[in-house]
Design an enzyme around this catalytic site. Sequence first.
Site, short mmCIF file in Angstrom:
data_model
loop_
_atom_site.label_atom_id
_atom_site.label_comp_id
_atom_site.label_asym_id
_atom_site.label_seq_id
_atom_site.Cartn_x
_atom_site.Cartn_y
_atom_site.Cartn_z
N ASN A 276 32.55 45.00 35.58
CA ASN A 276 32.88 44.33 36.86
C ASN A 276 33.42 44.95 37.97
O ASN A 276 33.22 44.49 39.06
CB ASN A 276 33.72 42.95 36.57
CG ASN A 276 35.09 43.23 36.02
OD1 ASN A 276 35.34 44.47 35.41
ND2 ASN A 276 35.95 42.34 36.02
N ARG B 122 40.93 54.22 38.88
CA ARG B 122 42.48 53.73 38.75
C ARG B 122 43.00 54.72 37.53
O ARG B 122 44.42 54.80 37.60
CB ARG B 122 42.55 52.40 38.52
CG ARG B 122 43.74 51.61 38.47
CD ARG B 122 43.85 50.20 39.06
NE ARG B 122 43.49 49.41 37.76
CZ ARG B 122 43.07 48.20 37.82
NH1 ARG B 122 43.26 47.40 38.93
NH2 ARG B 122 43.20 47.59 36.86
N PRO C 151 31.82 54.22 30.23
CA PRO C 151 31.66 53.17 31.08
C PRO C 151 31.09 52.17 30.23
O PRO C 151 30.36 52.40 29.26
CB PRO C 151 30.69 53.74 32.01
CG PRO C 151 29.81 54.95 31.57
CD PRO C 151 30.96 55.27 30.40
N ALA C 152 31.00 50.83 30.79
CA ALA C 152 30.40 49.57 30.00
C ALA C 152 28.67 49.91 30.04
O ALA C 152 28.20 50.59 31.08
CB ALA C 152 30.77 48.66 30.90
N SER D 215 38.04 42.91 27.50
CA SER D 215 38.83 41.66 26.80
C SER D 215 39.85 41.97 25.80
O SER D 215 40.06 43.29 25.44
CB SER D 215 37.59 41.01 26.04
OG SER D 215 37.17 41.71 24.86
N THR D 216 40.57 40.98 25.79
CA THR D 216 41.72 40.73 24.77
C THR D 216 41.09 41.25 23.44
O THR D 216 41.91 41.98 22.50
CB THR D 216 42.69 39.64 24.84
OG1 THR D 216 42.81 39.30 26.28
CG2 THR D 216 43.78 39.64 24.10
N GLY E 5 40.33 44.61 23.08
CA GLY E 5 41.63 45.46 23.00
C GLY E 5 42.38 45.40 21.85
O GLY E 5 42.86 46.52 21.16
N GLU F 204 44.56 46.86 29.84
CA GLU F 204 44.53 46.01 31.00
C GLU F 204 43.56 45.04 30.38
O GLU F 204 42.53 45.07 30.42
CB GLU F 204 44.28 46.57 32.23
CG GLU F 204 44.58 45.37 33.34
CD GLU F 204 43.17 44.77 33.88
OE1 GLU F 204 42.98 43.78 33.58
OE2 GLU F 204 42.57 45.56 34.67
N ARG G 189 35.76 35.46 44.23
CA ARG G 189 35.30 37.03 44.28
C ARG G 189 34.36 37.55 43.20
O ARG G 189 34.91 37.20 41.76
CB ARG G 189 36.60 37.73 44.24
CG ARG G 189 36.40 39.15 44.78
CD ARG G 189 37.79 39.69 45.53
NE ARG G 189 38.67 39.74 44.33
CZ ARG G 189 39.36 40.85 43.73
NH1 ARG G 189 38.86 41.88 43.90
NH2 ARG G 189 40.07 40.85 42.79
N CYS H 245 39.33 39.91 36.34
CA CYS H 245 40.48 39.75 35.33
C CYS H 245 41.54 38.87 36.01
O CYS H 245 42.48 38.16 35.38
CB CYS H 245 41.08 40.91 34.90
SG CYS H 245 39.96 42.28 34.27
N SER I 218 45.70 42.61 44.80
CA SER I 218 45.61 44.20 44.23
C SER I 218 45.56 45.03 45.25
O SER I 218 45.11 45.13 46.52
CB SER I 218 44.24 44.26 43.43
OG SER I 218 43.94 43.39 42.68
N GLU J 20 48.91 50.31 35.92
CA GLU J 20 48.13 51.15 36.69
C GLU J 20 48.58 51.00 38.23
O GLU J 20 48.88 50.09 38.81
CB GLU J 20 46.73 50.85 36.24
CG GLU J 20 46.39 51.02 34.84
CD GLU J 20 44.90 50.72 34.60
OE1 GLU J 20 44.44 51.33 33.56
OE2 GLU J 20 44.23 49.96 34.99
#
Length: 419
Positions: A89, A97, A113-114, A169-170, A173, A190, A218, A224, A382, A399
């Site tokens: 995203n 970051r 990367p994704a 995603s949790t 993670g 994160e 947005r 997130c 942010s 971060e």
Amino acid sequence: SQERSARLRRWYELMMENKEELARIITAENGKPLKEAQGEIVYSASFLEWFAEEARRIYGDVIPASAKDRRVLVLKQPVGVAAIITPWNFPSAMITRKVGAALAAGCTVVVKPAEDTPLSALALGELANQAGIPAGVYNVVPCSRQQTAAVGEVLCTDPLVSKISFTGSTATGKILLKHAAGTVKRVSMELGGHAPFIVFDSANVDRAVAGALASKYRNSGQTCVCTNRFLVQKGIHDEFVEKFAKAIEKELHVGNGFDAKTTQGPLINEKAVEKVEKHIKDAVSQGASIVTGGKRHSMGKNFFEPTLLTNVTTKMLCTQEETFGPLAPVIRFDTEAEAVAIANAANVGLAGYFYSQDPAQIWRVAEQLEVGMVGVNEGIISSVECPFGGVKESGLGREGSKYGIDEYLEIKYVCLGGL
């Protein structure tokens, strides 16, 4: 550290010189409107600038010793190789970051990367090269969806990797945390959010509507920190809903990200669209009303109408899990305590927002919300100077900001005796 600082600074300058091209890559990869993509590149580059400056402020300590014949020093040293796993995203900013902080600290990085958005990571690599960052310092490992789990496992289990930083995603993670436990790696995460947006009776409704629009829609609701649940106090509920619906219909334009008037691009894939549909269907079946939107957009494919629901309850799926799409469910509430209890009922806590003009209430609610970041009368929070991260199952570590570099440093205590 001075050389690291100079190279990061040059990398930042090259990003700014190439921001048009970099933005076009993002829009082509994930569909976000070009103006948003341009905003992401500026935000993304700002982390390289920030950490170029922080690289020279990695200070140790001298601690007064308890015995006369010794001196106590604290050194900060890079943790080592950092594995960086990033989402689709924000395909550029989620990399800088992390990488900005890692390189400033003196670590080398391997970026995965994704699978939806590898080109942004590779473009950053090309500019890193041009900035004089030595070969082998910034490494990119793109991979297919089929290989993602296997590559993630290798990065988290290989003893040569000292640190994992993941945004996503949790659920993912938790898997990576389990892998990292085997070698007790340093981990920062994160993870998913479920942001509440509370509008109290004392709020400036027009400002709350503007903040709601920015915070919810947005990137078509795919961030997130996007609001996932609106809680509106009964005294202004109807006025807020009416003004919010008008703003959605007037100000949001669904279309191709390269079209100048587009504010809402497509969702990332078919699965994402199906999730939004499922959440709407579930809510309507339990008595929610569609005020505007509610279905796939006439443009077809992954385009979805910005949607507003009322008569929403906490029993509905859309208020229990993160939608990650252009759906705004509104729950009516009576008291401040009720709103805070609903907001805090989630097992995650990344961002939270509320609108109020009552100073005492502002202090109370800001302190009571179980989130890592609070926006008070502000829908977009942010920025590079501020510590980004969550509590509960939304993650570990922070971060950006002066705290961000600590994630990539080990503290070594040196005791000098026999003096």
